[in-house]
Design a protein around this motif. Sequence first.
Motif, PDB file in Angstrom:
ATOM      1  N   ASN A  57       0.864  -1.189   0.000  1.00 23.44           N
ATOM      2  CA  ASN A  57       0.000   0.000   0.000  1.00 23.44           C
ATOM      3  C   ASN A  57       0.897   1.233   0.000  1.00 23.44           C
ATOM      4  O   ASN A  57       1.199   1.793   1.052  1.00 23.44           O
ATOM      5  N   THR A  99      -2.106   4.276   0.593  1.00 26.46           N
ATOM      6  CA  THR A  99      -3.301   4.299  -0.273  1.00 26.46           C
ATOM      7  C   THR A  99      -4.047   2.975  -0.178  1.00 26.46           C
ATOM      8  O   THR A  99      -4.760   2.718   0.775  1.00 26.46           O
ATOM      9  N   SER A 100      -3.887   2.128  -1.172  1.00 20.81           N
ATOM     10  CA  SER A 100      -4.532   0.827  -1.198  1.00 20.81           C
ATOM     11  C   SER A 100      -3.758  -0.070  -2.140  1.00 20.81           C
ATOM     12  O   SER A 100      -2.903   0.381  -2.904  1.00 20.81           O
ATOM     13  N   ALA A 150      -4.562   0.969  -5.741  1.00 20.77           N
ATOM     14  CA  ALA A 150      -3.884   2.198  -6.143  1.00 20.77           C
ATOM     15  C   ALA A 150      -2.402   1.929  -6.399  1.00 20.77           C
ATOM     16  O   ALA A 150      -1.806   2.477  -7.339  1.00 20.77           O
ATOM     17  N   SER A 157      -6.212   6.250  -9.253  1.00 20.38           N
ATOM     18  CA  SER A 157      -7.627   6.394  -8.887  1.00 20.38           C
ATOM     19  C   SER A 157      -8.542   5.712  -9.887  1.00 20.38           C
ATOM     20  O   SER A 157      -9.697   6.090 -10.049  1.00 20.38           O
TER      21      SER A 157
END
Length: 259
Positions: free
Chosen positions: A64, A68-69, A72, A161
């Motif tokens: 991450n 973020t993730s 992403a 995104s």
Amino acid sequence: MSYKIAVLAGLAAQAAAFQALAPLRQASRAATPTMETKEDLKTLAIALNPAVGFWDPLELSSQNFWGTSEEATIGFLREAEIKHGRVAMAGFVGYIVHSNDIRTTFDQVAQGVPKGLSAPAVWDAIPEAAKWQIILFVGLMEIWRENKVVLEAEGQKHYMSGGKPGYFPTFDLIPHPTPFNLYDPFGGMADASDEKKAKGRLIEINNGRLAMIGLMGFVSEAAVPGSVPLLKGVIPTYTGEVMAPFVTNIVTNPTGWSM
């Protein structure tokens, strides 16, 4: 200058293999954000090279980045690979061009570089101002690619995104006219089918990977003769600092850099 032209030409040629764009119409170009997952990467890996498949020994796709993730982070990694591949393809061709003393006749800077030099030595021989012009130009392209306003004007999202990895915006928002866009500059993919575009994206990634390996092979053999047996005697030896493009520059030596 010839080096900027070479960079533009190389990026434009490789970007043309990616998805084409219509004129600036946000409604027609709006794309639904798609966050790719690790399963998507595995599917892509099989399509790219069934023999190798999914290979992520450092498990970067499970990280991450910047809090973020995972999705992403995958978007960042996809963008990074495509971008590095495009630069490597341009660099691979550029290495061959400069090693063969090919110069543009109308470029005084290029004409001022002695012939008979290896490609890295050509870089050393150009003025510091020319080097900074290249670096700043690439920096401006990076800023344009990352700009949220530019992307939203074309109905696109940032690659972290859910936007398209490798997408490069048009220059339609620039008041000054530009000769072409880097993303399918000559409209060769405008009427291509989705299948052809998808195949082109796979080809671009594979070519970029090969170019990264090839370019590092050139540099390795030049710096350490014999390190790449297939290139022994083909690539001239380079005795400079391959990892230090600005050994003497405006920062370390502000009064002595050459114009």
